[in-house]
Design an enzyme around this catalytic site. Structure first.
Site, PDB file in Angstrom:
ATOM      1  N   LYS A  96      15.303   7.327   5.160  1.00  0.00           N
ATOM      2  CA  LYS A  96      14.820   6.531   6.509  1.00  0.00           C
ATOM      3  C   LYS A  96      14.593   4.773   6.044  1.00  0.00           C
ATOM      4  O   LYS A  96      14.847   4.131   6.748  1.00  0.00           O
ATOM      5  CB  LYS A  96      13.362   7.135   6.862  1.00  0.00           C
ATOM      6  CG  LYS A  96      12.288   6.294   7.848  1.00  0.00           C
ATOM      7  CD  LYS A  96      11.242   5.369   7.170  1.00  0.00           C
ATOM      8  CE  LYS A  96      10.430   6.163   6.327  1.00  0.00           C
ATOM      9  NZ  LYS A  96       9.362   5.343   5.900  1.00  0.00           N
ATOM     10  N   THR A 142       5.726   2.459   6.001  1.00  0.00           N
ATOM     11  CA  THR A 142       6.975   1.703   5.775  1.00  0.00           C
ATOM     12  C   THR A 142       7.693   2.033   6.943  1.00  0.00           C
ATOM     13  O   THR A 142       8.351   3.226   7.568  1.00  0.00           O
ATOM     14  CB  THR A 142       7.759   2.274   4.725  1.00  0.00           C
ATOM     15  OG1 THR A 142       7.307   1.930   3.578  1.00  0.00           O
ATOM     16  CG2 THR A 142       8.951   1.464   4.544  1.00  0.00           C
ATOM     17  N   LYS A 184       9.255  -5.102   1.891  1.00  0.00           N
ATOM     18  CA  LYS A 184       9.181  -3.473   1.684  1.00  0.00           C
ATOM     19  C   LYS A 184      10.745  -2.797   1.797  1.00  0.00           C
ATOM     20  O   LYS A 184      11.179  -2.266   0.913  1.00  0.00           O
ATOM     21  CB  LYS A 184       8.324  -2.746   2.552  1.00  0.00           C
ATOM     22  CG  LYS A 184       8.204  -1.068   2.304  1.00  0.00           C
ATOM     23  CD  LYS A 184       7.890  -1.029   0.983  1.00  0.00           C
ATOM     24  CE  LYS A 184       8.011   0.569   0.786  1.00  0.00           C
ATOM     25  NZ  LYS A 184       8.004   1.085  -0.607  1.00  0.00           N
TER      26      LYS A 184
HETATM   27  P1  NAP Z   1       4.014  11.962   3.897  1.00  0.00           P
HETATM   28  O1  NAP Z   1       3.385  12.979   2.681  1.00  0.00           O
HETATM   29  O2  NAP Z   1       5.317  12.818   4.564  1.00  0.00           O
HETATM   30  O3  NAP Z   1       2.891  11.962   4.921  1.00  0.00           O
HETATM   31  C1  NAP Z   1       3.322  11.505   5.847  1.00  0.00           C
HETATM   32  C2  NAP Z   1       2.060  11.319   7.075  1.00  0.00           C
HETATM   33  O4  NAP Z   1       2.391  11.218   8.536  1.00  0.00           O
HETATM   34  C3  NAP Z   1       1.346  12.705   7.229  1.00  0.00           C
HETATM   35  O5  NAP Z   1      -0.198  12.377   7.302  1.00  0.00           O
HETATM   36  C4  NAP Z   1       1.800  13.343   8.406  1.00  0.00           C
HETATM   37  O6  NAP Z   1       0.976  14.113   9.121  1.00  0.00           O
HETATM   38  C5  NAP Z   1       1.985  11.865   9.200  1.00  0.00           C
HETATM   39  N1  NAP Z   1       2.889  12.240  10.524  1.00  0.00           N
HETATM   40  C6  NAP Z   1       4.217  12.343  10.449  1.00  0.00           C
HETATM   41  N2  NAP Z   1       4.454  12.487  11.813  1.00  0.00           N
HETATM   42  C7  NAP Z   1       3.625  12.413  12.511  1.00  0.00           C
HETATM   43  C8  NAP Z   1       3.348  12.234  14.034  1.00  0.00           C
HETATM   44  N3  NAP Z   1       4.424  12.505  14.845  1.00  0.00           N
HETATM   45  N4  NAP Z   1       2.334  12.056  14.451  1.00  0.00           N
HETATM   46  C9  NAP Z   1       1.041  11.883  13.633  1.00  0.00           C
HETATM   47  N5  NAP Z   1       1.085  11.914  12.199  1.00  0.00           N
HETATM   48  C10 NAP Z   1       2.403  11.974  11.827  1.00  0.00           C
HETATM   49  O7  NAP Z   1       4.590  10.735   3.389  1.00  0.00           O
HETATM   50  P2  NAP Z   1       4.100   9.839   2.144  1.00  0.00           P
HETATM   51  O8  NAP Z   1       4.801   9.919   1.179  1.00  0.00           O
HETATM   52  O9  NAP Z   1       2.478   9.872   2.091  1.00  0.00           O
HETATM   53  O10 NAP Z   1       4.513   8.445   2.797  1.00  0.00           O
HETATM   54  C11 NAP Z   1       3.893   7.608   3.769  1.00  0.00           C
HETATM   55  C12 NAP Z   1       4.344   6.571   4.144  1.00  0.00           C
HETATM   56  O11 NAP Z   1       4.411   5.675   2.998  1.00  0.00           O
HETATM   57  C13 NAP Z   1       6.048   6.505   4.503  1.00  0.00           C
HETATM   58  O12 NAP Z   1       6.095   5.426   5.397  1.00  0.00           O
HETATM   59  C14 NAP Z   1       6.566   6.351   3.203  1.00  0.00           C
HETATM   60  O13 NAP Z   1       7.986   5.784   3.282  1.00  0.00           O
HETATM   61  C15 NAP Z   1       5.845   5.275   2.733  1.00  0.00           C
HETATM   62  N6  NAP Z   1       5.800   5.225   1.196  1.00  0.00           N
HETATM   63  C16 NAP Z   1       5.858   6.383   0.567  1.00  0.00           C
HETATM   64  C17 NAP Z   1       5.898   6.468  -0.812  1.00  0.00           C
HETATM   65  C18 NAP Z   1       6.028   7.659  -1.790  1.00  0.00           C
HETATM   66  O14 NAP Z   1       6.186   7.375  -3.106  1.00  0.00           O
HETATM   67  N7  NAP Z   1       5.435   8.865  -1.411  1.00  0.00           N
HETATM   68  C19 NAP Z   1       5.758   5.138  -1.416  1.00  0.00           C
HETATM   69  C20 NAP Z   1       5.591   3.926  -0.905  1.00  0.00           C
HETATM   70  C21 NAP Z   1       5.677   4.287   0.703  1.00  0.00           C
HETATM   71  P3  NAP Z   1       1.037  15.767   8.882  1.00  0.00           P
HETATM   72  O15 NAP Z   1       0.178  16.117   7.585  1.00  0.00           O
HETATM   73  O16 NAP Z   1       0.478  16.464   9.965  1.00  0.00           O
HETATM   74  O17 NAP Z   1       2.342  15.997   8.549  1.00  0.00           O
END
Ligand code: NAP
Length: 287
Positions: free
Chosen positions: A239, A96, A171
């Site tokens: 965010k 997102t 989104k």
């Molecule tokens: P998350 O668990 O915080 O995972 C974030 C990912 O991004 C991890 O693989 C992290 O790597 C990586 N990352 C962060 N900073 C980075 C950097 N500087 N360089 C390279 N990799 C980096 O988040 P998530 O919940 O899976 O969400 C992922 C996306 O989907 C977000 O945009 C969120 O808004 C969206 N989303 C989330 C949900 C939900 O319910 N969780 C639902 C819909 C959409 P590390 O493992 O090394 O930290």
């Protein structure tokens, strides 16, 4: 069977990538923190050393990253996605992010002869694990058709929304509504609690009427138990509110309640709840 890359194995990406591997696709993965690749490797995925290597190994690569900074970070540099991009390859960013970030990545990918789709998702950890996400795709139509078998394993509903930017816009609109609903819900629970009402009774009444919805049901349980392990991290909700409010600025659309909700989520982050579930905004409201 198709070969897919997957970059970003956080809460969402790990479930999504596992579904691709379990289906029998050949999947190459990369994650900044290498330990998160272990489970995927055990299921049969190949682990690459860099994002560049993922893209070089695969015809199409999915990414699921935290925010605009992360989405750009994996693209740039000698080991980045763009360094591995070449004619005909596909890059599908499911993170997102805002329209400008998505459009910038699209331009850089196509400048190298590649094809780009943005495809943010609706749904959370459980839907990612169950392959039941709603996928909001926009960009290169031929790439959309090509990766559809992958989308079908990750999602229950796919939309093709046209030009790059429409997926990000959709989104952010949807999540802005969700953030506003969550703050109104938590304020109701906080007010009810302070005036002596039973929380279970409030949830029961809400669930019986026109405002009944799965989010209130699920997050009502989370708040009732006081256990805020992240399905959707609060820092990502803030965010999304920030990006939605900025999008409103860009088109002159006043967003009174979203701007206020953004401040509430910001406060909750400042109180140290950023890595907890976004339902933890309840604690900031109650405080
Ligand atoms: P998350 O668990 O915080 O995972 C974030 C990912 O991004 C991890 O693989 C992290 O790597 C990586 N990352 C962060 N900073 C980075 C950097 N500087 N360089 C390279 N990799 C980096 O988040 P998530 O919940 O899976 O969400 C992922 C996306 O989907 C977000 O945009 C969120 O808004 C969206 N989303 C989330 C949900 C939900 O319910 N969780 C639902 C819909 C959409 P590390 O493992 O090394 O930290």
């Amino acid at each position: 069977m198709q070969t897919f890359g997957f970059i970003g194995l956080g809460i969402m990406g790990s479930g999504m990538a596992k579904n691709l591997v379990k289906t029998g696709f050949e999947v190459t993965v990369w994650n900044r923190s290498a330990e998160k690749c272990r489970e995927l490797a055990e299921l049969g995925a190949t682990v690459a050393a860099t994002p560049r290597q993922v893209v070089e190994n695969c015809q199409a690569t999915f990414a699921m990253l935290a925010d605009p900074v992360a989405a750009l970070a994996v693209c740039d540099g000698p080991d980045g996605v763009l360094a591995g991009m070449s004619a005909g390859k596909g890059y599908v960013d499911m993170s997102t992010v805002d329209v400008a970030t998505s459009a910038g990545i699209a331009a850089a990918v196509t400048a190298r002869g590649g094809r780009f789709l943005e495809a943010p998702v609706s749904g959370s950890k459980k839907q990612a694990e169950d392959g039941a996400l709603i996928i909001l795709a926009a960009g290169d139509r031929s790439l959309y058709e090509e990766v559809l078998p992958g989308f079908e394993r990750m999602g229950k509903k796919m939309l093709y929304l046209g030009e790059v930017g429409n997926g990000a816009r959709m989104k952010l609109v949807v999540n802005m509504v969700m953030g506003g609903m969550m703050t109104a819900f938590c304020e109701g629970l906080a007010l009810g609690g302070r005036t002596g009402l039973d929380q279970a009774d409030i949830l029961d009444v809400l669930d019986a009427g026109a405002m009944s919805n799965p989010m209130f049901r699920l997050k009502g349980g989370v708040i009732g138990q006081g256990s805020f392990t992240a399905a959707f991290p609060l820092k990502h909700m803030q965010k999304d509110m920030r990006l939605a409010v900025a999008m409103g600025d860009g088109v002159g659309q006043p967003l009174f309640s979203a701007a206020t909700a953004n401040e509430l989520f910001k406060r909750a982050r400042g109180m140290g709840f950023g890595d907890e579930d976004f339902a933890a905004v309840f604690k900031a409201i109650r405080a």
